[in-house]
Design a protein around this motif. Structure first.
Motif, mmCIF file in Angstrom:
data_model
loop_
_atom_site.group_PDB
_atom_site.id
_atom_site.type_symbol
_atom_site.label_atom_id
_atom_site.label_comp_id
_atom_site.label_asym_id
_atom_site.label_seq_id
_atom_site.Cartn_x
_atom_site.Cartn_y
_atom_site.Cartn_z
ATOM 1 N N ASP A 1 0.841 -1.187 0.000
ATOM 2 C CA ASP A 1 0.000 0.000 0.000
ATOM 3 C C ASP A 1 0.883 1.247 0.000
ATOM 4 O OD1 ASP A 1 1.046 -0.033 2.574
ATOM 5 O OD2 ASP A 1 -0.868 -0.421 3.563
ATOM 6 N N LEU A 2 0.250 2.417 0.131
ATOM 7 C CA LEU A 2 1.016 3.672 0.121
ATOM 8 C C LEU A 2 2.018 3.725 1.266
ATOM 9 C CD1 LEU A 2 -1.621 6.388 -0.866
ATOM 10 C CD2 LEU A 2 0.026 5.212 -2.314
ATOM 11 N N PRO B 1 1.203 -0.141 -5.258
ATOM 12 C CA PRO B 1 0.264 0.735 -5.955
ATOM 13 C C PRO B 1 0.989 1.771 -6.805
ATOM 14 C CG PRO B 1 0.365 1.311 -3.627
ATOM 15 C CD PRO B 1 1.187 0.067 -3.817
ATOM 16 N N GLU C 1 1.859 10.181 -1.512
ATOM 17 C CA GLU C 1 0.408 10.361 -1.482
ATOM 18 C C GLU C 1 -0.093 11.085 -2.737
ATOM 19 O OE1 GLU C 1 -2.398 13.173 1.131
ATOM 20 O OE2 GLU C 1 -1.246 11.710 2.308
ATOM 21 N N ARG D 1 -4.909 6.607 -6.334
ATOM 22 C CA ARG D 1 -5.572 5.628 -5.450
ATOM 23 C C ARG D 1 -6.418 4.669 -6.243
ATOM 24 N NH1 ARG D 1 -4.885 6.749 -0.128
ATOM 25 N NH2 ARG D 1 -4.025 8.782 0.250
#
Length: 191
Positions: free
Chosen positions: A82-83, A145, A186, A191
């Protein structure tokens, strides 16, 4: 030209230190000899000219950075992809580069010098392209991601952050750097 590989490597490592401290103009055979602690004239026995010394230094910096990155990326990724994982990996990468401060500063000198030396430009272009492509492949193969464009954007943003932090350390604190890495991830990774 001499063939003692260990001595040649020591001379190239000394050239990296000289580049970081004195800049491209300070990279002389005499300065490399002094940094390596060898008799005057030794470097000239190993390198035909300054162009070769510049090129070898550029190759060596990437060799050392790639070795450190490869060691850090061995084994499976643990935990979710994930991030937060991307941020963790990039913070570690920034830390590895900061720990080889002289190498990165020497690389900045070499990049400027490459604008005047076509052979050096060719070596650095190949190495940087390989580095970017390896980062993209690792990212995509790991199931993290983001896409290739995310990796390129992060590469560009973090490179300048590293330049800023290594050359003008009072601009951003260590905590700022850590926070900016997270913010860059971010914003660059959809996303």
């Amino acid at each position: 030209m001499r063939r003692n590989v260990e001595r040649r490597t020591a001379l190239v490592d000394a050239a990296i230190e000289v580049l970081a401290r004195e800049g491209a103009r300070g990279l002389t055979y005499r300065a490399v000899d002094a940094e390596a602690g060898v008799p005057v004239g030794t470097a000239s026995n190993y390198f035909a000219n300054r162009d070769e010394l510049f090129t070898q230094a550029g190759s060596r910096i990437y060799e050392r950075l790639a070795r450190d990155a490869a060691a850090a990326m061995t084994g499976p990724l643990e935990g979710p992809r994930d991030l937060a994982k991307v941020t963790e990996l990039l913070r570690a990468a920034v830390g590895r580069i900061e720990s080889f401060r002289t190498g990165y500063l020497a690389l900045l000198e070499l990049r400027l010098e490459a604008t005047r030396r076509p052979e050096l430009r060719a070596v650095l272009t190949e190495r940087v392209r390989e580095d970017v492509e390896a980062n993209i492949a690792y990212h995509l193969d790991s199931g993290l991601p983001g896409d290739a464009t995310s990796v390129r954007l992060l590469y560009l943003a973090l490179n300048w952050l590293i330049v800023e932090h290594l050359t003008l350390p009072g601009v951003f604190s260590d905590e700022d750097v850590q926070e900016l890495v997270a913010i860059a991830v971010e914003r660059a990774v959809p996303r």
